[in-house]
Design a protein around this motif. Structure first.
Motif, mmCIF file in Angstrom:
data_model
loop_
_atom_site.group_PDB
_atom_site.id
_atom_site.type_symbol
_atom_site.label_atom_id
_atom_site.label_comp_id
_atom_site.label_asym_id
_atom_site.label_seq_id
_atom_site.Cartn_x
_atom_site.Cartn_y
_atom_site.Cartn_z
ATOM 1 N N SER A 132 0.862 -1.180 0.000
ATOM 2 C CA SER A 132 0.000 0.000 0.000
ATOM 3 C C SER A 132 0.897 1.227 0.000
ATOM 4 C CB SER A 132 -0.932 -0.002 1.224
ATOM 5 O OG SER A 132 -0.168 -0.012 2.421
ATOM 6 N N GLY A 133 0.284 2.386 -0.026
ATOM 7 C CA GLY A 133 1.053 3.615 -0.029
ATOM 8 C C GLY A 133 0.731 4.483 -1.225
ATOM 9 N N PRO A 134 1.369 5.635 -1.320
ATOM 10 C CA PRO A 134 1.059 6.559 -2.424
ATOM 11 C C PRO A 134 1.464 6.040 -3.789
ATOM 12 C CG PRO A 134 2.936 7.343 -1.138
ATOM 13 C CD PRO A 134 2.369 6.192 -0.384
ATOM 14 N N ALA A 135 2.436 5.128 -3.857
ATOM 15 C CA ALA A 135 2.874 4.620 -5.165
ATOM 16 C C ALA A 135 1.819 3.754 -5.835
ATOM 17 C CB ALA A 135 4.168 3.826 -5.007
ATOM 18 N N VAL A 136 0.860 3.214 -5.057
ATOM 19 C CA VAL A 136 -0.157 2.324 -5.627
ATOM 20 C C VAL A 136 -1.038 3.071 -6.623
ATOM 21 C CG1 VAL A 136 -2.132 0.859 -5.035
ATOM 22 C CG2 VAL A 136 -0.089 0.829 -3.605
ATOM 23 N N SER A 137 -1.219 4.355 -6.422
ATOM 24 C CA SER A 137 -2.074 5.122 -7.332
ATOM 25 C C SER A 137 -1.498 5.211 -8.740
ATOM 26 C CB SER A 137 -2.296 6.531 -6.773
ATOM 27 O OG SER A 137 -1.049 7.212 -6.643
ATOM 28 N N GLN A 138 -0.218 4.913 -8.908
ATOM 29 C CA GLN A 138 0.407 4.959 -10.232
ATOM 30 C C GLN A 138 0.461 3.595 -10.901
ATOM 31 O OE1 GLN A 138 4.235 6.978 -10.053
ATOM 32 N NE2 GLN A 138 3.646 8.049 -8.194
ATOM 33 N N PHE A 139 -0.038 2.552 -10.234
ATOM 34 C CA PHE A 139 0.065 1.199 -10.770
ATOM 35 C C PHE A 139 -1.040 0.917 -11.772
ATOM 36 C CE2 PHE A 139 2.298 -0.655 -6.746
ATOM 37 C CZ PHE A 139 3.426 0.082 -7.066
ATOM 38 N N TYR A 140 -0.730 0.025 -12.718
ATOM 39 C CA TYR A 140 -1.700 -0.557 -13.638
ATOM 40 C C TYR A 140 -1.569 -2.080 -13.549
ATOM 41 C CZ TYR A 140 -2.215 4.048 -15.821
ATOM 42 O OH TYR A 140 -2.456 5.378 -16.050
ATOM 43 N N ILE A 141 -2.651 -2.764 -13.905
ATOM 44 C CA ILE A 141 -2.593 -4.219 -13.940
ATOM 45 C C ILE A 141 -1.564 -4.658 -14.989
ATOM 46 C CG2 ILE A 141 -3.908 -6.313 -14.430
ATOM 47 C CD1 ILE A 141 -4.647 -5.125 -11.821
ATOM 48 N N ASN A 142 -0.744 -5.645 -14.623
ATOM 49 C CA ASN A 142 0.312 -6.203 -15.473
ATOM 50 C C ASN A 142 1.436 -5.215 -15.749
ATOM 51 O OD1 ASN A 142 -0.776 -8.783 -15.681
ATOM 52 N ND2 ASN A 142 -2.018 -8.245 -17.469
ATOM 53 N N GLN A 143 1.529 -4.195 -14.942
ATOM 54 C CA GLN A 143 2.675 -3.297 -15.040
ATOM 55 C C GLN A 143 3.836 -3.873 -14.222
ATOM 56 O OE1 GLN A 143 2.211 0.541 -13.161
ATOM 57 N NE2 GLN A 143 3.581 1.534 -14.622
ATOM 58 N N PHE A 144 5.036 -3.725 -14.743
ATOM 59 C CA PHE A 144 6.218 -4.228 -14.039
ATOM 60 C C PHE A 144 6.766 -3.132 -13.135
ATOM 61 C CE2 PHE A 144 5.965 -6.846 -17.841
ATOM 62 C CZ PHE A 144 6.159 -8.109 -17.325
ATOM 63 N N VAL A 145 7.109 -3.528 -11.905
ATOM 64 C CA VAL A 145 7.718 -2.610 -10.953
ATOM 65 C C VAL A 145 9.038 -3.224 -10.492
ATOM 66 C CG1 VAL A 145 5.535 -1.611 -10.196
ATOM 67 C CG2 VAL A 145 6.418 -3.623 -9.035
ATOM 68 N N ASP A 174 -8.781 -0.945 -4.110
ATOM 69 C CA ASP A 174 -8.776 0.252 -3.272
ATOM 70 C C ASP A 174 -7.381 0.870 -3.276
ATOM 71 O OD1 ASP A 174 -11.458 -0.126 -2.762
ATOM 72 O OD2 ASP A 174 -11.099 -1.338 -0.981
ATOM 73 N N LYS A 175 -6.730 0.927 -2.108
ATOM 74 C CA LYS A 175 -5.411 1.535 -1.995
ATOM 75 C C LYS A 175 -4.313 0.500 -1.797
ATOM 76 C CE LYS A 175 -7.167 5.878 -0.120
ATOM 77 N NZ LYS A 175 -7.074 6.863 1.005
ATOM 78 N N THR A 176 -4.593 -0.745 -2.126
ATOM 79 C CA THR A 176 -3.596 -1.805 -2.015
ATOM 80 C C THR A 176 -3.402 -2.478 -3.361
ATOM 81 O OG1 THR A 176 -5.236 -3.491 -1.418
ATOM 82 C CG2 THR A 176 -4.244 -2.211 0.386
ATOM 83 N N ALA A 177 -2.248 -3.090 -3.537
ATOM 84 C CA ALA A 177 -1.923 -3.793 -4.764
ATOM 85 C C ALA A 177 -1.145 -5.055 -4.411
ATOM 86 C CB ALA A 177 -1.103 -2.910 -5.702
#
Length: 582
Positions: free
Chosen positions: A315-328, A347-350
């Motif tokens: 969780s955290g502020p970085a989750v708002s920039q995530f997309y499904i199947n995006q590599f981090v 929600d706010k978790t990934a």
């Protein structure tokens, strides 16, 4: 002192909804002196409908008493009346003898949704012929603004309707759209045709045809017989006739726009077909986690093991920039690295899933291992059976074709997941065409498939080992039997089932061609689109309007699709240096 006698008639009262009326509607035009009170208008659309000749629904209003026998109006009414009686400059309206004039300025000014950026009336866009030939639906892409078509545009459309090319098809479709608009019930070309009459509710403006001769002041050096100059003359005449409106020429012709600006006329490019304004904004498919990513996580972070993969719920502020199947990925000196893919966002978790390491020889794909981080990401997408659509972008020498072919051969010959590999590409020449090619469909596509031959030679050599010349020949024959080369010209109507489809040089495809190819996929089919946006050879495409850019943007975040931009070239040091400096 005796009281005055009671009035014989009641005075007019404000309607109940007058007290809740918004300030935007309580303007000077709402006051009706003829009735002696306030005429509360229901909304701006009713105003517009009334001035354009429509019949709005009747509204029940309380009749106002004669002014001579009514009490003094309340303070708000008296104040509005005083404001209304002040003289104001009259807005210029088109003459009654101009059948092709757009809607009156007063009507356009009342349109709250039809105002320009400066708060004025709706814009008037004059479309060039090439815009309609480029996109037949461009008539309905200008939202609340009005459209004007010069007569010479219709003449040029008539000259481009013959043939089987895409331009001819677009010209015929534009003519059909204009025919439907002109035949709408109650439509009058002299007053404008509603663009929303055909069901396109987003088009709230009107369409105007040139029904009279318009003469604009143009330099004598411009030949009047040329179609482009006639359109410029119409734009100049419209701007002189309606100085309060913003008249803009929309053209795909760069020289046309330059000439218009040289004459002091506003001109713009048609940009509705552009997915991105700048190629640098293309979704890269990967994201670097900040250095404080783990310190921002709560102490109760969830993690669990499933097979050879580890899952993390973060969780955290970085989750708002995530997309499904995006590599981090997380890389920091002195700390263990993390390479994962986003599999769930809630929600706010990934949920992050660790990747399979294709840099190791034990995980080699048809003898091919990844040499950098992005290639490892790409092989994870290519080898995942849950991913149906993969897009690969990158400069020359990043390994797009080699990885796609290696993953295809492994899943066709070893895993038996797909029955065969189908490869196609856009047949756009870099230079002059060499003429017609002899042979069957596959033989005609042979010269275009040099990249396929080069990569197959490398893959067959690496897999053959010490099998000898006969063994390598048998391997090459087996590989060739499972690879079919097809032309895009004959894809319409086909359905590929359990196939591994590779679309090479996808940057030269239009969004419409890309849609045609992707919709050929049947059950169990996987499609890979790859290309280099810096090598677009189609003359009418840019990085923002390419079919590859279109597919990457539309499939962003789809659970069964993935994209990665390959950044580092692995072909040779010469190719890498040339990609940077040339």
């Amino acid at each position: 002192m005796p009281l005055p006698p009671a009035p014989s008639k009641r005075a007019a009262l404000l309607a109940p909804d007058a007290y809740s009326l918004k300030a935007s509607n309580a303007n000077l035009e709402d006051f009706d002196e003829r009735s002696g009170g306030l005429n509360i208008l229901p909304d701006n659309d009713a105003l517009l409908a009334d001035e354009r000749g429509d019949t709005p629904a009747p509204r029940k209003t309380r009749p106002a008493a004669p002014a001579a026998k009514s009490r003094r109006a309340p303070a708000p009414v008296q104040e509005l009346k005083d404001r209304h009686e002040r003289p104001e400059p009259a807005a210029p309206t088109p003459a009654a003898t101009t059948p092709a004039s757009p809607a009156p300025v007063a009507a356009a000014r009342r349109r709250s949704a039809g105002k320009g950026p400066s708060g004025g009336p709706a814009r008037l866009f004059v479309l060039d012929t090439n815009v309609l030939l480029h996109d037949p639906m461009s008539l309905f892409r200008f939202e609340e603004h009005d459209i004007y078509l010069p007569m010479i545009v219709l003449e040029e459309l008539d000259g481009h309707k013959k043939g089987m090319t895409e331009v001819a098809r677009n010209g015929r479709q534009t003519s059909r759209n204009l025919d439907v608009l002109a035949a709408q019930a109650g439509g009058d070309m002299t007053k404008g045709l509603k663009l929303s009459a055909t069901g396109h509710q987003s088009a709230r403006g009107q369409l105007f045809f040139q029904t009279e001769q318009l003469l604009g002041e143009l330099p004598a050096a411009l030949p009047q017989g040329k179609a482009d100059n006639q359109i410029l003359g119409v734009v100049a005449a419209l701007r002189q006739r309606y100085p309060e409106r913003e008249v803009i020429l929309v053209s795909k012709d760069i020289n046309m726009r330059v000439k218009a600006r040289a004459l002091g006329l506003a001109a713009e490019d048609y940009e509705n077909d552009k997915t991105l304004d700048d190629g640098e904004l293309l979704y890269p498919g990967s994201l670097a986690l900040p250095q404080d990513f783990w310190t921002r996580q709560s102490k109760t972070i969830e993690s669990w093991q499933s097979g050879s993969h580890t899952f993390y719920r973060v969780s955290g502020p970085a989750v708002s920039q995530f997309y499904i199947n995006q590599f981090v990925y997380f890389e920091a000196p002195g700390e263990p690295s993390l390479y994962a893919r986003v599999t769930e966002i809630r929600d706010k978790t990934a949920v992050l899933k660790t990747l399979k390491d294709y840099t190791h020889l034990k995980n080699a794909v048809w003898g091919v291992t990844s040499r950098n981080r992005e290639q490892n990401f790409a092989l994870n997408l290519l080898m995942d059976p849950e991913i149906d659509f993969v897009t690969l972008a990158g400069t020359a020498g990043t390994g797009k074709t080699l990885m796609a072919l290696a993953a295809g051969l492994t899943q066709v010959l070893d895993d038996r997941r797909y029955t065969e590999i189908i490869m196609t590409r856009a047949t756009v020449s870099v230079g002059e065409d060499i003429g017609f090619l002899p042979g069957t469909e596959e033989e005609k596509m042979g010269p275009w498939m040099g990249a396929l031959d080069d990569n197959l030679e490398f893959l067959a050599k690496g897999d053959g080992g010490n099998a000898g010349e006969w063994g390598r020949a048998a391997t090459n024959e087996l590989i060739r039997s499972r690879i079919k080369v097809k032309s895009m010209n004959f894809m319409r109507g086909r359905t590929f089932m359990n196939k591994y489809v590779i679309i090479d040089e996808a940057q030269n495809l239009t969004p419409k061609q890309m849609k045609t190819l992707i919709t050929r996929a049947g059950p169990g089919t996987k499609m890979i689109c790859m290309g280099n946006l810096a090598q677009i050879d189609t003359p009418y495409l840019t990085e923002g309007s390419s079919g590859l850019t279109f597919a990457v943007d539309r499939f962003k975040g789809w659970p069964h699709g993935g994209h990665i931009t390959l950044a580092r070239g692995e072909r040779s040091r010469l190719a890498d240096f040339a990609s940077e400096v040339l």
